[in-house]
Motif scaffolding. Structure first.
Motif, mmCIF file in Angstrom:
data_model
loop_
_atom_site.group_PDB
_atom_site.id
_atom_site.type_symbol
_atom_site.label_atom_id
_atom_site.label_comp_id
_atom_site.label_asym_id
_atom_site.label_seq_id
_atom_site.Cartn_x
_atom_site.Cartn_y
_atom_site.Cartn_z
ATOM 1 N N VAL A 113 1.031 -1.133 0.404
ATOM 2 C CA VAL A 113 0.041 0.399 -0.133
ATOM 3 C C VAL A 113 1.219 1.284 0.169
ATOM 4 C CG1 VAL A 113 -2.006 0.850 0.921
ATOM 5 C CG2 VAL A 113 -1.810 -0.850 1.152
ATOM 6 N N GLN A 114 1.866 1.066 1.050
ATOM 7 C CA GLN A 114 2.983 2.708 0.929
ATOM 8 C C GLN A 114 3.675 2.600 -0.378
ATOM 9 O OE1 GLN A 114 2.741 4.408 3.206
ATOM 10 N NE2 GLN A 114 4.136 5.725 2.198
ATOM 11 N N ASN A 115 3.615 1.202 -0.861
ATOM 12 C CA ASN A 115 4.777 1.035 -1.901
ATOM 13 C C ASN A 115 3.955 2.006 -3.323
ATOM 14 O OD1 ASN A 115 7.424 0.743 -1.436
ATOM 15 N ND2 ASN A 115 6.264 -1.445 -1.784
ATOM 16 N N ILE A 116 2.500 1.623 -3.801
ATOM 17 C CA ILE A 116 1.709 1.933 -4.490
ATOM 18 C C ILE A 116 1.046 3.765 -4.021
ATOM 19 C CG2 ILE A 116 -1.092 2.225 -4.762
ATOM 20 C CD1 ILE A 116 -0.826 -0.594 -4.133
ATOM 21 N N ARG A 117 0.922 4.117 -3.063
ATOM 22 C CA ARG A 117 1.102 5.787 -2.914
ATOM 23 C C ARG A 117 2.585 6.682 -2.860
ATOM 24 N NH1 ARG A 117 -1.615 5.876 3.094
ATOM 25 N NH2 ARG A 117 -4.097 4.752 2.855
ATOM 26 N N ILE A 118 3.453 5.844 -3.015
ATOM 27 C CA ILE A 118 4.570 7.181 -2.998
ATOM 28 C C ILE A 118 5.358 7.233 -4.536
ATOM 29 C CG2 ILE A 118 7.075 6.337 -3.431
ATOM 30 C CD1 ILE A 118 6.729 5.604 -0.491
ATOM 31 N N VAL A 119 4.136 5.602 -5.433
ATOM 32 C CA VAL A 119 4.899 5.580 -6.997
ATOM 33 C C VAL A 119 3.185 6.807 -7.843
ATOM 34 C CG1 VAL A 119 3.737 3.952 -9.048
ATOM 35 C CG2 VAL A 119 5.260 3.396 -7.145
ATOM 36 N N GLU A 120 2.169 6.565 -6.948
ATOM 37 C CA GLU A 120 1.262 8.176 -7.530
ATOM 38 C C GLU A 120 1.861 9.500 -7.086
ATOM 39 O OE1 GLU A 120 -2.183 7.558 -5.309
ATOM 40 O OE2 GLU A 120 -2.857 5.021 -7.149
ATOM 41 N N GLY A 121 2.451 9.111 -5.999
ATOM 42 C CA GLY A 121 2.782 10.905 -5.155
ATOM 43 C C GLY A 121 4.039 11.146 -6.135
ATOM 44 N N ALA A 122 5.244 10.519 -6.620
ATOM 45 C CA ALA A 122 5.835 10.612 -7.789
ATOM 46 C C ALA A 122 6.043 10.460 -9.015
ATOM 47 C CB ALA A 122 7.499 9.191 -7.933
ATOM 48 N N ASN A 123 4.667 10.376 -9.867
ATOM 49 C CA ASN A 123 4.202 9.829 -11.162
ATOM 50 C C ASN A 123 3.471 11.334 -10.707
ATOM 51 O OD1 ASN A 123 3.633 9.816 -13.669
ATOM 52 N ND2 ASN A 123 1.554 8.911 -12.729
ATOM 53 N N THR A 124 2.948 12.059 -9.791
ATOM 54 C CA THR A 124 2.163 13.761 -9.676
ATOM 55 C C THR A 124 3.384 14.417 -9.376
ATOM 56 O OG1 THR A 124 0.762 12.568 -8.367
ATOM 57 C CG2 THR A 124 0.629 15.072 -9.327
ATOM 58 N N ALA A 125 4.166 14.454 -9.656
ATOM 59 C CA ALA A 125 6.001 15.207 -9.430
ATOM 60 C C ALA A 125 6.568 15.801 -10.966
ATOM 61 C CB ALA A 125 6.387 15.141 -7.590
ATOM 62 N N LEU A 126 6.072 14.322 -10.983
ATOM 63 C CA LEU A 126 7.301 14.223 -12.117
ATOM 64 C C LEU A 126 6.542 14.608 -13.189
ATOM 65 C CD1 LEU A 126 9.260 11.238 -11.557
ATOM 66 C CD2 LEU A 126 10.217 13.085 -12.006
ATOM 67 N N ALA A 127 4.922 14.777 -13.270
ATOM 68 C CA ALA A 127 4.302 15.289 -14.760
ATOM 69 C C ALA A 127 3.954 16.702 -14.312
ATOM 70 C CB ALA A 127 2.519 14.523 -14.511
ATOM 71 N N ALA A 128 4.131 17.451 -13.054
ATOM 72 C CA ALA A 128 4.326 18.744 -12.888
ATOM 73 C C ALA A 128 5.666 19.168 -13.678
ATOM 74 C CB ALA A 128 3.596 19.197 -11.669
ATOM 75 N N MET A 129 6.310 19.012 -13.754
ATOM 76 C CA MET A 129 7.802 19.239 -13.537
ATOM 77 C C MET A 129 8.483 19.217 -15.162
ATOM 78 S SD MET A 129 10.000 17.453 -10.007
ATOM 79 C CE MET A 129 11.437 17.927 -10.978
ATOM 80 N N PHE A 130 8.499 17.723 -15.678
ATOM 81 C CA PHE A 130 8.402 17.604 -16.871
ATOM 82 C C PHE A 130 7.750 17.781 -17.615
ATOM 83 C CE2 PHE A 130 10.825 14.998 -13.544
ATOM 84 C CZ PHE A 130 12.354 16.086 -13.654
ATOM 85 N N SER A 131 6.462 17.494 -17.453
ATOM 86 C CA SER A 131 5.597 17.623 -19.242
ATOM 87 C C SER A 131 5.822 18.372 -19.525
ATOM 88 C CB SER A 131 4.315 17.057 -18.650
ATOM 89 O OG SER A 131 3.343 18.060 -17.696
ATOM 90 N N SER A 132 5.324 18.980 -21.514
ATOM 91 C CA SER A 132 5.031 20.230 -21.673
ATOM 92 C C SER A 132 3.781 20.907 -21.275
ATOM 93 C CB SER A 132 5.349 19.724 -22.926
ATOM 94 O OG SER A 132 3.839 18.794 -23.922
ATOM 95 N N ALA A 133 3.454 21.723 -21.903
ATOM 96 C CA ALA A 133 2.566 22.450 -21.222
ATOM 97 C C ALA A 133 1.218 21.811 -21.942
ATOM 98 C CB ALA A 133 1.974 24.271 -21.626
#
Length: 325
Positions: free
Chosen positions: A191-211
């Motif tokens: 459960v904790q690993n799933i939450r960490i992956v979801e948080g990392a996915n959100t952070a990376l999408a906000a940092m590296f995705s184009s507008a």
């Protein structure tokens, strides 16, 4: 049901053989110690049977019950340690010097360690194969039963001090619930690993995705105003002749194109920026737009804010300009 591979079976056998060897040496050491003191082999064999023999029987019972997927009774665990302790006590009793007492007391512990090791390996093999830890379930059931009893007594017992003690005991037992439970620990880790992956996915999408591409605005024609109701003239004085409108002004009004009011979808960046613009009654800054987009859960970079502001300003020329300094 999982099955052990050949490599796992080989490692299991190689790990079990030293345990059995150590246990055998422990029993043989106790036998030689008693023989050296009494000189009778029968007495030494009886001492080994009373100490290491009981330990061996308890270990075999625990091993068989574990392989059958059943929990071991507490009496088996007691005899698993009581047998070597009895053999150690006999060694201390027959020893003549302090050195012999220490040696005779430690010799039977080899059998106890070997039995514990073999039983633990068998239990882990069953847990790996069936994903069911019977010993952990037994401990959790016992802890839950005690918690239920103390919670009921903490709420309904007539004596105040008993209720207080039971409440404290129930809280202490809650801290022991699930301890040493590999299955529960694995589930919580997943459960904790799933939450960490979801948080990392959100952070990376906000940092590296184009507008994201800006959605096209939907133009909407202005609603024609209702004709005004003429009022009767007041008889306060002689009526003045009406001044005819200027021909140039009339021509300019007729030539002016009909302005449109854009309708943005609620929840889009353009909708958020225009609402912020109208609320502030002046052209918002990029930082204010970034904060508004963040609150709405949208992309919130400064480049994105400037791009949306320019689009809204171009599509809505009637909006107020920047705030006066």
């Amino acid at each position: 049901m999982k099955k052990l591979t050949k490599g796992q079976k080989t490692v299991l056998v190689l790990a079990t053989l030293p345990m059995i060897t150590v246990g055998g040496f422990g029993g043989w050491g106790t036998y030689t110690n008693i023989v050296s003191e009494f000189g009778r082999a029968a007495t030494a064999a009886g001492a080994v049977a009373a100490g290491e023999g009981v330990t061996l029987i308890a270990a075999l019972v625990m091993l068989v019950l574990t392989m059958l997927g059943q929990s071991s009774p507490p009496v088996v665990r007691v005899f698993l340690w009581l047998g070597p302790l009895a053999a150690s006590a006999m060694g201390v009793a027959v020893a003549d010097t302090l050195t012999e007492r220490i040696l005779y007391a430690l010799t039977p512990l080899g059998m106890c360690g070997a039995a514990e090791g073999v039983g633990l390996l068998a239990r882990r093999v069953v847990v790996y194969s069936t994903d069911v830890d019977v010993e952990a379930q037994r401990r959790n059931a016992a802890v839950l039963q005690r918690i239920a009893f103390h919670r009921a007594r903490a709420e309904r017992h007539p004596w105040k001090w008993v209720r207080k003690v039971s409440a404290l005991v129930a809280w202490r037992l809650m801290g022991q619930l699930g301890r040493s439970d590999a299955t529960l620990g694995s589930a919580l880790t997943d459960v904790q690993n799933i939450r960490i992956v979801e948080g990392a996915n959100t952070a990376l999408a906000a940092m590296f995705s184009s507008a994201p591409e800006l959605p096209a605005a939907t133009p909407r024609s202005a609603t024609p105003a209702a004709p005004a109701t003429p009022r009767p003239p007041r008889n306060t004085g002689p009526a003045k002749p009406a001044t005819p409108p200027d021909a140039d002004a009339t021509t300019a009004q007729e030539a002016a194109p009909e302005q449109t009011v854009l309708c943005y979808e609620p929840g889009t960046p353009q909708y958020v920026v225009r609402e912020l613009w109208l609320r502030q009654n002046h052209r918002p800054t990029e930082s204010a737009i970034v904060d508004a987009l963040t609150a709405a859960g949208l992309a919130n970079s400064r480049a994105q804010a400037g791009k949306i502001r320019r689009q809204v300003e171009a599509e809505n020329p009637a909006l107020p300009g920047p705030r006066a300094a």
